[in-house]
Write a protein that holds these residues in place. Structure first.
Motif, short mmCIF file in Angstrom:
data_model
loop_
_atom_site.label_atom_id
_atom_site.label_comp_id
_atom_site.label_asym_id
_atom_site.label_seq_id
_atom_site.Cartn_x
_atom_site.Cartn_y
_atom_site.Cartn_z
N PRO A 7 0.77 -1.35 -0.16
CA PRO A 7 -0.07 -0.06 -0.01
C PRO A 7 0.83 1.32 0.01
CG PRO A 7 -0.88 -1.61 1.72
CD PRO A 7 0.39 -2.14 1.09
N THR A 8 1.87 1.27 0.87
CA THR A 8 2.72 2.43 0.99
C THR A 8 3.41 2.54 -0.27
OG1 THR A 8 4.25 1.41 2.07
CG2 THR A 8 2.88 2.70 3.21
N LEU A 9 3.95 1.43 -0.94
CA LEU A 9 4.85 1.64 -2.17
C LEU A 9 3.84 2.10 -3.26
CD1 LEU A 9 7.20 -1.55 -1.71
CD2 LEU A 9 7.83 1.14 -1.77
N THR A 10 2.57 1.77 -3.40
CA THR A 10 1.71 2.21 -4.37
C THR A 10 1.59 3.81 -4.51
OG1 THR A 10 0.67 -0.03 -4.37
CG2 THR A 10 -0.59 2.07 -5.25
N VAL A 11 1.56 4.11 -3.21
CA VAL A 11 1.40 5.88 -2.97
C VAL A 11 2.66 6.48 -3.50
CG1 VAL A 11 1.41 7.83 -1.21
CG2 VAL A 11 -0.05 5.58 -0.98
N THR A 222 6.48 7.41 4.21
CA THR A 222 5.12 6.77 3.95
C THR A 222 4.33 7.08 5.11
OG1 THR A 222 5.90 4.80 4.46
CG2 THR A 222 5.83 5.45 2.32
N SER A 223 3.09 6.72 5.38
CA SER A 223 2.11 7.20 6.33
C SER A 223 2.33 6.06 7.39
CB SER A 223 0.58 7.20 5.73
OG SER A 223 0.34 6.04 5.37
N ASP A 224 2.91 4.89 7.31
CA ASP A 224 3.09 3.87 8.26
C ASP A 224 4.47 4.42 9.19
OD1 ASP A 224 4.78 3.26 6.31
OD2 ASP A 224 4.56 1.13 6.75
N VAL A 225 5.21 5.28 8.47
CA VAL A 225 6.39 5.17 9.31
C VAL A 225 6.16 6.42 10.51
CG1 VAL A 225 8.81 6.33 9.20
CG2 VAL A 225 7.76 5.04 7.38
N ILE A 226 6.69 5.99 11.90
CA ILE A 226 6.54 6.60 13.04
C ILE A 226 7.76 7.00 13.52
CG2 ILE A 226 4.23 5.73 13.85
CD1 ILE A 226 5.64 4.03 15.75
N THR A 267 11.94 10.93 15.78
CA THR A 267 10.30 10.71 15.70
C THR A 267 9.98 11.30 14.48
OG1 THR A 267 10.37 10.66 18.02
CG2 THR A 267 8.41 11.35 16.69
N ILE A 268 8.86 10.68 13.79
CA ILE A 268 8.34 11.36 12.52
C ILE A 268 6.88 11.67 13.03
CG2 ILE A 268 7.33 10.63 10.31
CD1 ILE A 268 10.40 11.06 10.27
N THR A 269 6.46 12.79 12.79
CA THR A 269 5.31 13.41 12.78
C THR A 269 4.20 13.23 11.62
OG1 THR A 269 5.71 15.61 12.15
CG2 THR A 269 6.43 15.03 14.26
N LYS A 270 2.94 13.39 11.84
CA LYS A 270 1.91 13.22 10.83
C LYS A 270 2.12 14.27 9.70
CE LYS A 270 -1.76 15.81 13.17
NZ LYS A 270 -3.06 15.75 13.75
N GLU A 271 2.63 15.30 10.19
CA GLU A 271 2.93 16.46 9.22
C GLU A 271 3.97 15.90 8.17
OE1 GLU A 271 1.36 18.22 12.91
OE2 GLU A 271 3.17 17.17 12.38
N GLU A 272 4.62 15.02 8.53
CA GLU A 272 5.67 14.39 7.54
C GLU A 272 5.58 13.35 6.73
OE1 GLU A 272 9.96 15.65 9.98
OE2 GLU A 272 8.35 14.41 11.10
N HIS A 273 4.32 12.78 6.91
CA HIS A 273 3.79 11.69 6.22
C HIS A 273 3.65 11.91 4.74
CE1 HIS A 273 2.32 9.44 9.90
NE2 HIS A 273 3.52 9.07 9.38
N ASN A 274 3.93 11.07 3.84
CA ASN A 274 3.60 11.25 2.49
C ASN A 274 4.50 12.48 1.78
OD1 ASN A 274 1.76 8.89 2.57
ND2 ASN A 274 0.14 10.66 3.26
N SER A 275 5.77 12.45 2.32
CA SER A 275 6.43 13.69 1.72
C SER A 275 7.97 13.15 2.14
CB SER A 275 6.37 15.10 2.52
OG SER A 275 6.74 14.75 4.06
N LEU A 298 19.17 4.28 6.06
CA LEU A 298 18.08 4.92 6.89
C LEU A 298 17.35 3.46 7.23
CD1 LEU A 298 17.52 7.61 7.92
CD2 LEU A 298 15.80 7.76 6.18
N GLU A 299 16.57 3.30 8.27
CA GLU A 299 15.79 2.36 8.65
C GLU A 299 14.40 3.06 9.25
OE1 GLU A 299 17.90 -1.39 10.39
OE2 GLU A 299 19.12 0.66 11.02
N ASN A 300 13.24 2.19 9.06
CA ASN A 300 12.09 2.38 9.71
C ASN A 300 12.16 1.81 10.97
OD1 ASN A 300 11.24 0.01 9.24
ND2 ASN A 300 9.99 0.31 7.45
N GLN A 301 10.87 2.11 12.05
CA GLN A 301 10.78 1.51 13.13
C GLN A 301 10.49 -0.16 13.21
OE1 GLN A 301 8.48 3.17 11.61
NE2 GLN A 301 6.44 2.23 11.74
N TYR A 302 10.43 -0.50 11.93
CA TYR A 302 10.61 -2.00 11.91
C TYR A 302 11.94 -2.80 11.51
CZ TYR A 302 5.69 -1.38 11.46
OH TYR A 302 4.23 -0.87 11.72
N GLY A 303 12.87 -1.55 11.48
CA GLY A 303 14.26 -2.20 11.05
C GLY A 303 14.51 -2.53 9.54
#
Length: 329
Positions: A7-11, A222-226, A267-275, A298-303
């Motif tokens: 889903p996020t890669l499709t975005v 992407t929108s799932d990265v926190i 930390t990633i905020t919602k204002e940074e999602h999809n950018s 760079l890694e996301n919260q899932y490694g």
């Protein structure tokens, strides 16, 4: 095990289509114009990691749109290891191999997207390979791989189309090979493939010696990265690295010393999602660190490693100073 990122890669793909339909074709060179990085770098397999290469290998991915039906080429500028551009350590004795892969597993194989070279990182079908040493024929000149048929790549719609992988390996020697790449429609000319782009999960490059030059790399959030964790190697205490985003106005990353890895979490905020994030590498003014080679990923919260893109998806991000400011009552 990698999570399903579809889903996020499709975005991402939708945003890329917006970019390229607007004729932003500067993504074809690697390093790209917006990155302001002079060269990629790979040292020989007998090199000293303190010179700025942790494992003597670099992996670059190219994505061609599924609708593109013509042959294309991958060109390398200054693939040899000799005078002018490259970094010597004693005699010129380094051999570098450039290999291009397509087909099943070229990118979908998880080992190909890791920050180390363990396992099946050279997955897929080998389409072309060539080794280079100190050959004046290629000094300050281009070498062209191809032609390739787009359908020889691995079809991954979530990564934008047909994917090809270029692996650059320092087989022997201890010199630094500095080079550039270009994805092109022509054998002897750099003409971009409309809608194509490059991406990389671990990036190794040379900084300018000019202290006024600022280099950039662009991950997409992407929108799932926190949260993200950045790791950099052999920064040599050369100034600072900061993040510019809609919510960050220069948040500093922890930086490494000589022949060292370091990391920091952000930390990633919602204002940074999809950018995109604009990660800026800013050299110190004095004393100047000359010929600084840097590694970063760079890694996301899932490694999971997050790709850097050769252009900032959605454009270069700007800080929105109004975020977090509450109106007066």
């Amino acid at each position: 095990m990698m999570r399903n990122m579809k889903p996020t890669l499709t975005v991402i793909c939708l945003l890329l289509n917006l970019i390229f339909n607007s004729n932003r074709l500067s993504a074809q060179p690697v390093p790209a114009i917006d990155e302001n990085i002079p060269y990629l770098v790979t040292f020989g397999g007998d090199g000293d990691t303190a010179w700025g290469d942790d494992d003597f290998c670099q992996i670059i991915f190219f994505s061609l749109p599924e609708t593109y039906e013509h042959p294309f080429f991958i060109r390398v500028f200054d693939p040899d290891i000799s005078e002018d551009i490259d970094e010597p350590k004693g005699e010129w004795d380094t051999i570098t191999r450039f290999s291009i892969y397509g087909g099943q597993g070229a990118c979908s194989e998880e080992d190909a997207r890791r920050s180390n070279l363990k396992g099946n990182y050279n997955s897929g079908n080998l389409l072309a390979t060539k080794t280079f040493n100190a050959n004046p024929r290629y000094n300050n000149n281009w070498y062209t791989f191809g032609p390739f048929n787009p359908t020889e790549g691995e079809l991954l719609r979530d990564y934008g189309g047909y994917i090809f992988k270029l692996i650059i390996e320092g087989l022997s020697g201890d010199d630094g090979n500095l080079y550039k790449l270009f994805l092109t429609t022509e054998r002897d000319e750099n003409r971009p493939v409309e809608g194509a782009f490059a991406f990389y999960f671990k990036y190794k490059f040379r900084l300018y010696n000019d202290v006024n030059e600022v280099s950039h790399i662009y991950p997409y959030i992407t929108s799932d990265v926190i949260a993200i964790k950045q790791s950099n190697f052999d920064w040599d205490n050369d100034g600072f690295i900061r993040i510019i985003s809609p919510a960050k106005n220069g948040e500093l990353l922890k930086t490494s010393g000589d022949d060292q890895w370091t990391e920091s979490r952000h930390t990633i905020t919602k204002e940074e999602h999809n950018s995109s994030l604009d990660i800026q590498l800013i050299k110190r003014k004095s004393p100047m660190v000359k010929d600084n080679n840097v590694v970063i990923f760079l890694e996301n919260q899932y490694g999971e490693l997050m790709p850097f893109y050769s252009i900032p998806i959605g454009g270069i991000p700007k800080y929105k100073y109004s975020i977090g400011i509450k109106p007066k009552k």
